[in-house]
Design a protein around this motif. Structure first.
Motif, PDB file in Angstrom:
ATOM      1  N   SER A  12     -78.080 -48.939  56.915  1.00  0.00           N
ATOM      2  CA  SER A  12     -76.976 -49.887  56.822  1.00  0.00           C
ATOM      3  C   SER A  12     -77.386 -51.129  56.059  1.00  0.00           C
ATOM      4  O   SER A  12     -78.554 -51.526  56.059  1.00  0.00           O
ATOM      5  N   ASP A  33     -66.828 -55.926  54.866  1.00  0.00           N
ATOM      6  CA  ASP A  33     -66.273 -54.582  54.694  1.00  0.00           C
ATOM      7  C   ASP A  33     -66.839 -53.692  55.813  1.00  0.00           C
ATOM      8  O   ASP A  33     -67.618 -54.169  56.650  1.00  0.00           O
ATOM      9  N   PRO A  34     -66.473 -52.417  55.889  1.00  0.00           N
ATOM     10  CA  PRO A  34     -66.947 -51.573  56.987  1.00  0.00           C
ATOM     11  C   PRO A  34     -68.472 -51.437  57.091  1.00  0.00           C
ATOM     12  O   PRO A  34     -68.994 -51.142  58.164  1.00  0.00           O
ATOM     13  N   ASP A  35     -69.198 -51.656  55.992  1.00  0.00           N
ATOM     14  CA  ASP A  35     -70.657 -51.567  56.014  1.00  0.00           C
ATOM     15  C   ASP A  35     -71.323 -52.916  56.221  1.00  0.00           C
ATOM     16  O   ASP A  35     -72.549 -53.011  56.174  1.00  0.00           O
ATOM     17  N   LYS A  79     -63.927 -43.858  55.247  1.00  0.00           N
ATOM     18  CA  LYS A  79     -63.576 -45.100  55.946  1.00  0.00           C
ATOM     19  C   LYS A  79     -63.509 -46.267  54.961  1.00  0.00           C
ATOM     20  O   LYS A  79     -62.561 -47.067  54.986  1.00  0.00           O
ATOM     21  N   SER A  80     -64.492 -46.363  54.070  1.00  0.00           N
ATOM     22  CA  SER A  80     -64.515 -47.452  53.090  1.00  0.00           C
ATOM     23  C   SER A  80     -63.397 -47.293  52.068  1.00  0.00           C
ATOM     24  O   SER A  80     -62.783 -48.271  51.649  1.00  0.00           O
ATOM     25  N   LYS A  81     -63.127 -46.060  51.677  1.00  0.00           N
ATOM     26  CA  LYS A  81     -62.034 -45.808  50.726  1.00  0.00           C
ATOM     27  C   LYS A  81     -60.705 -46.279  51.316  1.00  0.00           C
ATOM     28  O   LYS A  81     -59.897 -46.909  50.632  1.00  0.00           O
ATOM     29  N   TYR A  94     -67.830 -42.905  53.280  1.00  0.00           N
ATOM     30  CA  TYR A  94     -66.979 -42.987  52.090  1.00  0.00           C
ATOM     31  C   TYR A  94     -65.488 -43.014  52.436  1.00  0.00           C
ATOM     32  O   TYR A  94     -64.748 -43.854  51.925  1.00  0.00           O
ATOM     33  N   ILE A 151     -66.622 -47.762  44.468  1.00  0.00           N
ATOM     34  CA  ILE A 151     -67.425 -47.356  45.622  1.00  0.00           C
ATOM     35  C   ILE A 151     -67.816 -45.889  45.464  1.00  0.00           C
ATOM     36  O   ILE A 151     -67.103 -45.110  44.830  1.00  0.00           O
ATOM     37  N   PHE A 163     -60.326 -48.611  53.740  1.00  0.00           N
ATOM     38  CA  PHE A 163     -60.394 -50.073  53.840  1.00  0.00           C
ATOM     39  C   PHE A 163     -60.113 -50.722  52.486  1.00  0.00           C
ATOM     40  O   PHE A 163     -59.247 -51.595  52.361  1.00  0.00           O
ATOM     41  N   TYR A 164     -60.856 -50.310  51.470  1.00  0.00           N
ATOM     42  CA  TYR A 164     -60.682 -50.923  50.150  1.00  0.00           C
ATOM     43  C   TYR A 164     -59.315 -50.594  49.554  1.00  0.00           C
ATOM     44  O   TYR A 164     -58.738 -51.413  48.838  1.00  0.00           O
ATOM     45  N   VAL A 182     -71.564 -46.898  49.881  1.00  0.00           N
ATOM     46  CA  VAL A 182     -71.041 -47.074  51.234  1.00  0.00           C
ATOM     47  C   VAL A 182     -71.532 -45.955  52.144  1.00  0.00           C
ATOM     48  O   VAL A 182     -71.813 -44.850  51.696  1.00  0.00           O
TER      49      VAL A 182
END
Length: 146
Positions: free
Chosen positions: A66, A119-121, A23-25, A21, A58, A27-28, A18
């Motif tokens: 991206s 997801d955010p990406d 932001k994705s952490k 990291y 992740i 979200f997930y 990701v």
């Protein structure tokens, strides 16, 4: 056809990289809490969640390029849900969270009900249920015969 030398019995995990990291952490973490997953392991720059059968990891990407749907690589990852009501509940949750839905809950193939989101990406994810209507028809048919 020759007998295989070994046999795959399931998919143990997927691991994705990701861009952001934290932001994705976040979200997930929210998504997997909603889907009934728990953190299986966490390290300084890697985290994994599990539902007891599947694991999803992740970690930060090394580059900053991206992800784009259509590039070589993962097209999407599908989470099989219990029933169509769960697909609808997931869509409602995604809407509340402001998650981008790319294909809303609908029948995409015969007896295949799904919602697709990013997801955010921009990695495409799916919540789906296959075969629910067929199974209901089969049960009704068996009851009539009994």
């Amino acid at each position: 056809m020759a007998k295989p030398a070994c046999k795959v019995v399931g998919i143990d995990h997927i691991s994705i990289r990701v861009k952001d990291y934290e932001k994705s952490k976040a979200f997930y973490g929210r998504l997997f809490d909603f889907l009934g997953f728990e953190i299986s392991d966490e390290y300084p720059s890697t985290i994994g969640w599990t539902n007891g059968k599947t694991r999803y990891w992740i970690a930060p990407a090394e580059g900053r390029k991206s992800y784009r749907i259509g590039d070589v690589g993962l097209h999407h990852y599908a989470f099989e849900l219990r029933n169509r009501k769960d697909v609808d509940a997931l869509q409602a949750w995604l809407e509340e969270e402001g998650v981008k839905i790319v294909d809303p809950a609908d029948e995409y193939y015969e007896d295949y009900y799904a919602v697709f989101f990013l997801d955010p990406d921009g990695i495409k994810l799916e919540g789906m249920k296959y075969g629910e209507l067929t199974a209901k028809r089969k049960r009704k048919s068996l009851k009539k015969k009994a």
